[in-house]
Structures are given as structure tokens and as C-alpha cells.
Scaffold this motif. Structure first.
Motif, short mmCIF file in Angstrom:
data_model
loop_
_atom_site.label_atom_id
_atom_site.label_comp_id
_atom_site.label_asym_id
_atom_site.label_seq_id
_atom_site.Cartn_x
_atom_site.Cartn_y
_atom_site.Cartn_z
N GLY A 275 0.82 -1.22 0.00
CA GLY A 275 0.00 0.00 0.00
C GLY A 275 0.85 1.26 0.00
O GLY A 275 0.56 2.21 -0.73
N ASP A 276 1.91 1.27 0.80
CA ASP A 276 2.82 2.42 0.85
C ASP A 276 3.51 2.64 -0.49
O ASP A 276 3.67 3.77 -0.94
N VAL A 277 3.95 1.54 -1.12
CA VAL A 277 4.61 1.64 -2.43
C VAL A 277 3.68 2.27 -3.45
O VAL A 277 4.06 3.21 -4.16
N LEU A 278 2.44 1.79 -3.52
CA LEU A 278 1.50 2.32 -4.51
C LEU A 278 1.18 3.78 -4.24
O LEU A 278 1.09 4.59 -5.17
N ARG A 279 1.02 4.16 -2.98
CA ARG A 279 0.77 5.57 -2.64
C ARG A 279 1.96 6.44 -3.02
O ARG A 279 1.80 7.49 -3.63
N ARG A 280 3.14 6.01 -2.62
CA ARG A 280 4.36 6.78 -2.90
C ARG A 280 4.57 6.97 -4.40
O ARG A 280 5.02 8.02 -4.84
N GLU A 281 4.23 5.96 -5.18
CA GLU A 281 4.39 6.03 -6.64
C GLU A 281 3.23 6.74 -7.33
O GLU A 281 3.26 6.93 -8.54
N GLY A 282 2.19 7.10 -6.58
CA GLY A 282 1.04 7.79 -7.17
C GLY A 282 0.20 6.90 -8.06
O GLY A 282 -0.45 7.37 -9.00
N VAL A 283 0.16 5.61 -7.77
CA VAL A 283 -0.56 4.65 -8.60
C VAL A 283 -2.06 4.81 -8.44
O VAL A 283 -2.58 4.89 -7.32
N THR A 284 -2.76 4.85 -9.57
CA THR A 284 -4.22 4.89 -9.58
C THR A 284 -4.82 3.63 -10.21
O THR A 284 -5.97 3.31 -9.96
N GLU A 285 -4.02 2.92 -11.00
CA GLU A 285 -4.48 1.71 -11.67
C GLU A 285 -3.56 0.55 -11.32
O GLU A 285 -2.34 0.66 -11.46
N ALA A 286 -4.15 -0.56 -10.86
CA ALA A 286 -3.38 -1.77 -10.56
C ALA A 286 -3.77 -2.86 -11.54
O ALA A 286 -4.94 -3.26 -11.61
N VAL A 287 -2.81 -3.33 -12.31
CA VAL A 287 -3.00 -4.45 -13.22
C VAL A 287 -2.43 -5.66 -12.50
O VAL A 287 -1.24 -5.70 -12.19
N VAL A 288 -3.30 -6.63 -12.18
CA VAL A 288 -2.92 -7.74 -11.32
C VAL A 288 -2.92 -9.04 -12.11
O VAL A 288 -3.88 -9.34 -12.83
N ALA A 289 -1.85 -9.82 -11.94
CA ALA A 289 -1.72 -11.11 -12.62
C ALA A 289 -0.88 -12.03 -11.76
O ALA A 289 -0.24 -11.60 -10.79
#
Length: 177
Positions: free
Chosen positions: A98-112
């Protein structure tokens, strides 16, 4: 309009997991599709690559350095990748994801990755609850059997996740550039 910042989140692509029997496609086919996605995301300015691996909390599996726990070559860590180690199903639980995605400003997660009904479903469901636009890659996931795979995808779409093939994702991202 600013383009969404995307993260490719690849789940549990360790050799011992990839080598298990999966449906509707093999673990090697999942790993190959994930490798193709990873190549594209790794070369995109607006993308983050997150590699998630599962190890036992008690260390009985040898930990992160043990050969069976290494990620398959197509998904081995590279400079700039984020590696998240989890002990349960959900890659958000007890990790820095969660911290990584926030820090990187991620709005879209492509999960595989593996498996659709376990690590992929748990992680994608949490990402939806956290407000991310989530896409689960149809041809880069598999489960113990096809019914379980389909049920997991149906539950995720009911939560608000989208599904797409790797070709559809790559075509859309190429067209947007």
C-alpha cells in the motif's frame, strides 16, 4: 487529461508455485504472459512493477533466498522493481505494498499471477477497496481448476474490478502513448 499511473502487480511467480498444476492454462503460460506484461510496464514512464512473493512466516521454506522461493527468470527482480514479500494470501496484508502504490502515485493496478482464487483475488479485492482501478489479466492468471478460476473472476468483477487479456492491455497502453 493526465494519464493514470499504473502498477503491474505480479503475484507468486516462484518456481514451486508455477510448477503446480493450474487451469485453464499452465503455470508456465501464466509466467510467460506475465513476463511479456512486465517487459512493457518496465519500459513505460508512467508505470511501476511490483513483484510479490510468498514465503512462510516461520521460515520453514528456507525464506526468500531459498531456490524454490526465487521468482521465475521472466519475473526476476530488476533495478527499479519493488519486491514485496507476503506470508498470507493478500499482498497488502502486513506488507509495504500500500505504501509503495501511494508513494508512486498509482491509480491503476494491473494484477496477474497465481493463483486467481487466492493471492490474485485477495490482492485485487483489497486494491478495489482502497480505490484503485483494478484490471485482472485473464490470460496471465490460473487456478486449481477452471470453475474456481471463473468464480474468482466473477467475484472480482462484482466488486468493481475489470478483466482484460494481456493483448488488450498492451494494445490499449501502446495506443495511449
Amino acid at each position: 487529461m493526465a494519464r493514470a499511473r499504473s502498477a503491474l502487480v505480479l503475484i507468486d511467480l516462484q518456481r514451486w508455485i508455477v510448477d503446480m498444476p493450474w487451469q485453464p492454462i499452465s503455470g508456465d503460460a501464466v509466467a510467460d504472459a506475465c513476463g511479456r506484461l512486465r517487459e512493457h510496464f518496465a519500459n513505460a514512464d508512467s508505470s511501476t512493477v511490483v513483484l510479490v512473493r510468498h514465503v512462510r512466516a516461520d521460515g520453514a521454506d528456507g525464506g526468500t533466498g531459498a531456490a524454490p522461493n526465487r521468482l521465475v527468470p521472466a519475473c526476476a527482480p530488476r533495478a527499479g522493481d519493488h519486491v514485496v514479500t507476503k506470508n498470507g494470501l493478500d499482498a497488502f496484508e502486513g506488507t509495504e505494498l500500500g505504501d509503495v502504490l501511494r508513494r508512486e502515485g498509482v491509480t491503476e493496478a494491473v494484477v496477474a499471477g497465481l493463483s486467481t482464487a487466492h493471492g490474485v483475488a485477495a490482492t485485487a479485492a483489497t486494491a478495489v477497496r482502497l480505490g484503485h482501478d483494478v484490471v485482472v489479466v485473464l490470460d496471465a492468471t490460473a487456478s486449481v481448476d477452471e470453475a474456481q478460476h471463473r468464480e474468482a473472476l466473477d467475484r472480482l468483477t462484482a466488486l468493481g474490478a475489470r478483466t482484460a487479456t494481456s493483448a488488450e492491455i498492451l494494445a490499449a497502453r501502446t495506443a495511449a502513448n
